[in-house]
Design an enzyme around this catalytic site. Sequence first.
Site, PDB file in Angstrom:
ATOM      1  N   GLY A  39       0.758  -1.124  -0.119  1.00 43.62           N
ATOM      2  CA  GLY A  39      -0.025  -0.088  -0.080  1.00 43.62           C
ATOM      3  C   GLY A  39       0.778   1.492   0.058  1.00 43.62           C
ATOM      4  O   GLY A  39       0.353   2.490  -0.146  1.00 43.62           O
ATOM      5  N   GLY A  40       2.084   1.175   0.121  1.00 42.45           N
ATOM      6  CA  GLY A  40       3.062   2.328   0.167  1.00 42.45           C
ATOM      7  C   GLY A  40       2.718   3.495   1.510  1.00 42.45           C
ATOM      8  O   GLY A  40       1.942   3.022   2.195  1.00 42.45           O
ATOM      9  N   GLY A 178       4.780  24.940   7.138  1.00 43.20           N
ATOM     10  CA  GLY A 178       4.222  24.693   6.029  1.00 43.20           C
ATOM     11  C   GLY A 178       2.718  24.837   6.030  1.00 43.20           C
ATOM     12  O   GLY A 178       2.011  23.924   6.530  1.00 43.20           O
ATOM     13  N   VAL A 181      -1.234  21.036   2.173  1.00 44.90           N
ATOM     14  CA  VAL A 181      -2.285  20.343   2.408  1.00 44.90           C
ATOM     15  C   VAL A 181      -2.149  19.417   3.700  1.00 44.90           C
ATOM     16  O   VAL A 181      -2.783  19.592   4.498  1.00 44.90           O
ATOM     17  CB  VAL A 181      -2.646  19.451   1.316  1.00 44.90           C
ATOM     18  CG1 VAL A 181      -3.762  18.422   1.517  1.00 44.90           C
ATOM     19  CG2 VAL A 181      -3.241  20.280   0.045  1.00 44.90           C
ATOM     20  N   GLU A 201       4.307  29.752   7.252  1.00 45.95           N
ATOM     21  CA  GLU A 201       4.466  29.749   5.912  1.00 45.95           C
ATOM     22  C   GLU A 201       5.117  30.652   5.261  1.00 45.95           C
ATOM     23  O   GLU A 201       4.957  31.964   5.560  1.00 45.95           O
ATOM     24  CB  GLU A 201       2.770  29.723   5.337  1.00 45.95           C
ATOM     25  CG  GLU A 201       2.570  29.705   3.964  1.00 45.95           C
ATOM     26  CD  GLU A 201       3.559  28.659   3.090  1.00 45.95           C
ATOM     27  OE1 GLU A 201       4.259  28.791   2.064  1.00 45.95           O
ATOM     28  OE2 GLU A 201       3.258  27.394   3.517  1.00 45.95           O
ATOM     29  N   ALA A 319      -2.463  10.714  -4.858  1.00 45.25           N
ATOM     30  CA  ALA A 319      -2.788   8.976  -4.767  1.00 45.25           C
ATOM     31  C   ALA A 319      -3.552   8.472  -6.158  1.00 45.25           C
ATOM     32  O   ALA A 319      -3.282   7.655  -6.747  1.00 45.25           O
ATOM     33  CB  ALA A 319      -3.288   8.438  -3.522  1.00 45.25           C
ATOM     34  N   HIS A 442     -32.771  17.278  -4.463  1.00 48.41           N
ATOM     35  CA  HIS A 442     -33.026  18.346  -3.437  1.00 48.41           C
ATOM     36  C   HIS A 442     -33.509  17.584  -2.135  1.00 48.41           C
ATOM     37  O   HIS A 442     -34.266  16.728  -2.191  1.00 48.41           O
ATOM     38  CB  HIS A 442     -33.937  19.282  -3.944  1.00 48.41           C
ATOM     39  CG  HIS A 442     -34.359  20.253  -2.801  1.00 48.41           C
ATOM     40  ND1 HIS A 442     -33.285  21.477  -2.588  1.00 48.41           N
ATOM     41  CD2 HIS A 442     -35.500  20.368  -2.026  1.00 48.41           C
ATOM     42  CE1 HIS A 442     -34.176  22.119  -1.607  1.00 48.41           C
ATOM     43  NE2 HIS A 442     -35.350  21.640  -1.224  1.00 48.41           N
TER      44      HIS A 442
END
Length: 463
Positions: A39-40, A178, A181, A201, A319, A442
């Site tokens: 799965g990394g 940072g 995301v 940042e 991903a 709706h």
Amino acid sequence: MADFDLIVIGSGPGGYVAAIRAAQLGLKTACVESRETLGGTCLNVGCIPSKAMLHASEYFDAAANGSMAAMGVNVKPELDLEVMHGQRRDAVKSLTGGIEFLFKKNKVSWIKGRAAFTSANSIEVAGQSYTADNFIIATGSSVTPLPGVTVDNDKAIIVDSTGALELPKVPNHMVVIGGGVIGLELGSVWRRLGAKVTVVEYLDQILPGMDGDVRKEANKIFKKQGLVFKLSTKVTGVEVKGKVALLTVEPAAGGASETIEADCVLVSIGRRPNTDGLALDKAGLSVNARGQIEIDHEFRTAAPGIWAVGDVVPGPMLAHKAEDEGIACAENIAGLTGIINHAVIPSVVYTWPEIAGVGLTEEAAKAKGEVKVGKFPMLANSRAKTNHEPDGFVKVIADAATDRVLGVWCIASVAGTMIAQAAQAMEFGATSEDIAYTCHAHPTHSEALKEAAMAVQGKPIHM
């Protein structure tokens, strides 16, 4: 005769999907992975575990900040952090085990260890040589280090995204270096659980690369939630003294420095391709200035029979981009026509509310020509209103001459799900009018997309 038709190096979203697809198409396939589980980064220490913590912390925050009480549900929450970590680990175990099952089902061989090329058609893994007619390099990416700052996840003081998922207690003060995301998602987790969170940042706004309106609105929303931002600020040093870290920061343009004390620092300044140790030179390959492997439209590298996908090639490190590339690449190797439209790849930030976009930002679209823009606030959406989710908006950017949709950006509780409709519409070359005149159920959040599309023509109903 080669040992395999295809060997995939790496079992992350790009790699494992490519291996399964290749096996489905009749190729004798193996996948090399050095982790104990498949799965990394995504499944083990990235996308999946972070979403498990985000989801659980949303419940805690809703109970603690009074939003549940406003709906008549009175709860006084108590945090059991170990149980929260446990449900995260269970999710990871279930999904990584699922990939192992799919490998067995599709007869994909798992070669355990790290691969290094010995030639253009052979690799060595754990002292054993393997040959293949084709290789796919899908080794993903790892955290970009910050010069002069040493990450030690075991001490839980200066951590990267992996360490931030395993903190044994809620920090009193977390500083996130940072404003991208990953930093905002993990910072949100610990803010909800009780930490003071300061985001430092270097740029003048958070979420680089996203639409300007989205970046500004997200900043306002996160400030309202309690995150503290130090924009246009650079970190010049971090020193650990006992159980605290002392950060030295100064204005990006230069000026007087100041010191910030924190008991946890999350370094989250980006990711870099994993190509070290592959011995690419022995396969006749090199990397570009950004450490990426250059490919053509069909994912071929400069070496015949060697292909590459995902974070090791140019493009966004996402991903789902890697998955689509893995499928397309496997299909190309099998003699089919595998394609991916890189102009229509959605991106999502899984904060609360979620932030999502696909296509061009308004700034990028205007640089190409004249555009029409329609916006609709979630405050005017009936479902968002009844759910007490008023923050955010949907924005549709269309070509002024053809009305073809060039980009869609939204901030909403379910923005990550909503953006799929926009991506599919753009894939089929839809106009804003096409979306505006498509019937939407709706009451749903997605009606905001319909109204934003109607606003492109200057005719929204509920605004």
